[in-house]
Motif scaffolding. Structure first.
Motif, PDB file in Angstrom:
ATOM      1  N   UNK A 105       0.836  -1.206   0.000  1.00 54.34           N
ATOM      2  CA  UNK A 105       0.000   0.000   0.000  1.00 54.34           C
ATOM      3  C   UNK A 105       0.867   1.251   0.000  1.00 54.34           C
ATOM      4  N   UNK A 106       1.961   1.248   0.783  1.00 53.24           N
ATOM      5  CA  UNK A 106       2.871   2.399   0.775  1.00 53.24           C
ATOM      6  C   UNK A 106       3.458   2.599  -0.620  1.00 53.24           C
ATOM      7  N   UNK A 107       3.830   1.506  -1.275  1.00 52.35           N
ATOM      8  CA  UNK A 107       4.361   1.610  -2.633  1.00 52.35           C
ATOM      9  C   UNK A 107       3.328   2.138  -3.608  1.00 52.35           C
ATOM     10  N   UNK A 108       2.085   1.696  -3.451  1.00 53.50           N
ATOM     11  CA  UNK A 108       1.004   2.190  -4.315  1.00 53.50           C
ATOM     12  C   UNK A 108       0.796   3.682  -4.102  1.00 53.50           C
ATOM     13  N   UNK A 109       0.837   4.118  -2.853  1.00 52.72           N
ATOM     14  CA  UNK A 109       0.688   5.546  -2.578  1.00 52.72           C
ATOM     15  C   UNK A 109       1.832   6.341  -3.204  1.00 52.72           C
ATOM     16  N   UNK A 110       3.038   5.830  -3.110  1.00 52.79           N
ATOM     17  CA  UNK A 110       4.175   6.529  -3.708  1.00 52.79           C
ATOM     18  C   UNK A 110       4.007   6.626  -5.224  1.00 52.79           C
ATOM     19  N   UNK A 111       3.610   5.547  -5.868  1.00 51.93           N
ATOM     20  CA  UNK A 111       3.406   5.561  -7.318  1.00 51.93           C
ATOM     21  C   UNK A 111       2.316   6.556  -7.709  1.00 51.93           C
ATOM     22  N   UNK A 112       1.201   6.518  -6.984  1.00 50.87           N
ATOM     23  CA  UNK A 112       0.099   7.419  -7.322  1.00 50.87           C
ATOM     24  C   UNK A 112       0.457   8.875  -7.026  1.00 50.87           C
ATOM     25  N   UNK A 113       1.272   9.106  -6.005  1.00 46.79           N
ATOM     26  CA  UNK A 113       1.735  10.465  -5.718  1.00 46.79           C
ATOM     27  C   UNK A 113       2.583  10.979  -6.875  1.00 46.79           C
ATOM     28  N   UNK A 114       3.481  10.139  -7.377  1.00 45.85           N
ATOM     29  CA  UNK A 114       4.312  10.559  -8.509  1.00 45.85           C
ATOM     30  C   UNK A 114       3.470  10.793  -9.760  1.00 45.85           C
ATOM     31  N   UNK A 115       2.487   9.949 -10.005  1.00 43.39           N
ATOM     32  CA  UNK A 115       1.601  10.161 -11.149  1.00 43.39           C
ATOM     33  C   UNK A 115       0.862  11.489 -11.003  1.00 43.39           C
ATOM     34  N   UNK A 116       0.453  11.798  -9.792  1.00 43.10           N
ATOM     35  CA  UNK A 116      -0.239  13.066  -9.523  1.00 43.10           C
ATOM     36  C   UNK A 116       0.701  14.251  -9.770  1.00 43.10           C
ATOM     37  N   UNK A 117       1.930  14.137  -9.302  1.00 41.75           N
ATOM     38  CA  UNK A 117       2.913  15.208  -9.507  1.00 41.75           C
ATOM     39  C   UNK A 117       3.122  15.434 -11.005  1.00 41.75           C
ATOM     40  N   UNK A 118       3.286  14.351 -11.769  1.00 46.33           N
ATOM     41  CA  UNK A 118       3.484  14.503 -13.210  1.00 46.33           C
ATOM     42  C   UNK A 118       2.243  15.063 -13.896  1.00 46.33           C
ATOM     43  N   UNK A 119       1.064  14.700 -13.416  1.00 51.23           N
ATOM     44  CA  UNK A 119      -0.169  15.253 -13.990  1.00 51.23           C
ATOM     45  C   UNK A 119      -0.233  16.758 -13.754  1.00 51.23           C
ATOM     46  N   UNK A 120       0.140  17.216 -12.543  1.00 51.83           N
ATOM     47  CA  UNK A 120       0.139  18.659 -12.277  1.00 51.83           C
ATOM     48  C   UNK A 120       1.184  19.352 -13.144  1.00 51.83           C
ATOM     49  N   UNK A 121       2.339  18.725 -13.295  1.00 58.30           N
ATOM     50  CA  UNK A 121       3.393  19.300 -14.139  1.00 58.30           C
ATOM     51  C   UNK A 121       2.880  19.496 -15.565  1.00 58.30           C
ATOM     52  N   UNK A 122       2.052  18.575 -16.041  1.00 56.81           N
ATOM     53  CA  UNK A 122       1.517  18.656 -17.390  1.00 56.81           C
ATOM     54  C   UNK A 122       0.624  19.854 -17.633  1.00 56.81           C
ATOM     55  N   UNK A 123       0.166  20.491 -16.574  1.00 58.40           N
ATOM     56  CA  UNK A 123      -0.700  21.673 -16.677  1.00 58.40           C
ATOM     57  C   UNK A 123       0.135  22.950 -16.843  1.00 58.40           C
ATOM     58  N   UNK A 124       1.410  22.869 -16.521  1.00 56.89           N
ATOM     59  CA  UNK A 124       2.259  24.063 -16.462  1.00 56.89           C
ATOM     60  C   UNK A 124       2.890  24.407 -17.810  1.00 56.89           C
ATOM     61  N   UNK A 125       3.206  25.707 -17.961  1.00 53.92           N
ATOM     62  CA  UNK A 125       3.985  26.164 -19.112  1.00 53.92           C
ATOM     63  C   UNK A 125       5.445  25.718 -18.913  1.00 53.92           C
ATOM     64  N   UNK A 126       6.248  25.706 -19.953  1.00 54.04           N
ATOM     65  CA  UNK A 126       7.643  25.262 -19.814  1.00 54.04           C
ATOM     66  C   UNK A 126       8.433  26.029 -18.748  1.00 54.04           C
ATOM     67  N   UNK A 127       8.257  27.355 -18.667  1.00 52.44           N
ATOM     68  CA  UNK A 127       8.991  28.121 -17.658  1.00 52.44           C
ATOM     69  C   UNK A 127       8.534  27.742 -16.243  1.00 52.44           C
ATOM     70  N   UNK A 128       7.244  27.482 -16.075  1.00 57.70           N
ATOM     71  CA  UNK A 128       6.720  27.057 -14.778  1.00 57.70           C
ATOM     72  C   UNK A 128       7.192  25.642 -14.449  1.00 57.70           C
ATOM     73  N   UNK A 129       7.208  24.784 -15.466  1.00 59.51           N
ATOM     74  CA  UNK A 129       7.620  23.395 -15.255  1.00 59.51           C
ATOM     75  C   UNK A 129       9.062  23.318 -14.755  1.00 59.51           C
ATOM     76  N   UNK A 130       9.927  24.202 -15.233  1.00 59.67           N
ATOM     77  CA  UNK A 130      11.322  24.210 -14.781  1.00 59.67           C
ATOM     78  C   UNK A 130      11.405  24.513 -13.285  1.00 59.67           C
TER      79      UNK A 130
END
Length: 148
Positions: A105-130
């Motif tokens: 379950x801890x591993x699943x939470x870590x994976x889903x947290x990273x997926x969430x982080x990448x999803x939020x990153x996908x909303x940003x402009x390149x300068x914001x993403x940096x």
């Protein structure tokens, strides 16, 4: 069984229970450290347009729901671990199985947290993403602040 043996079993059971509590607290404390910095960057330090704000809010709402479910699973597993420790008074098969379930379950939470982080990153402009990338890297490498 001698009194000394009962004492030894009690000490081992107590140590195992404390290790479980420590692991659960460490697991719960570490995401807050990184999430706090990322949340501050997105909502205070970065200028997001209204569309970005809406998309990130939707992502955060979905992730909060999923995280709550995984945290509920961890609480249930911690209860199973406590029962197993009580029943086995040592590192037996029930204790090992509960520990293995908690790791999944801890591993699943870590994976889903990273997926969430990448999803939020996908909303940003390149300068914001940096800036976002630098903050994420820092949260993964900086030690958390000591608790008050």
């Amino acid at each position: 069984m001698s009194a000394m043996r009962y004492l030894l079993v009690a000490v081992i059971a107590f140590a195992a229970a404390m290790a479980g509590v420590w692991a659960a607290r460490a697991w719960r404390a570490s995401p807050a450290h990184g999430e706090g910095q990322i949340h501050q960057l997105l909502h205070r330090d970065m200028t997001l347009d209204s569309r970005q704000q809406q998309r990130i809010a939707a992502l955060e709402a979905r992730f909060a729901q999923r995280r709550a479910g995984l945290e509920a699973q961890m609480r249930a597993i911690n209860g199973q671990l406590a029962q197993a420790i009580e029943a086995e008074h040592g590192y037996g098969p029930r204790v090992a199985a509960a520990v293995d379930r908690s790791h999944l379950v801890m591993g699943q939470l870590q994976k889903e947290t990273l997926q969430h982080v990448f999803a939020m990153r996908g909303v940003l402009r390149p300068d914001q993403a940096a800036r976002f990338d630098a903050t994420v890297a820092r949260t993964l490498t900086d030690p958390p602040s000591p608790a008050p």
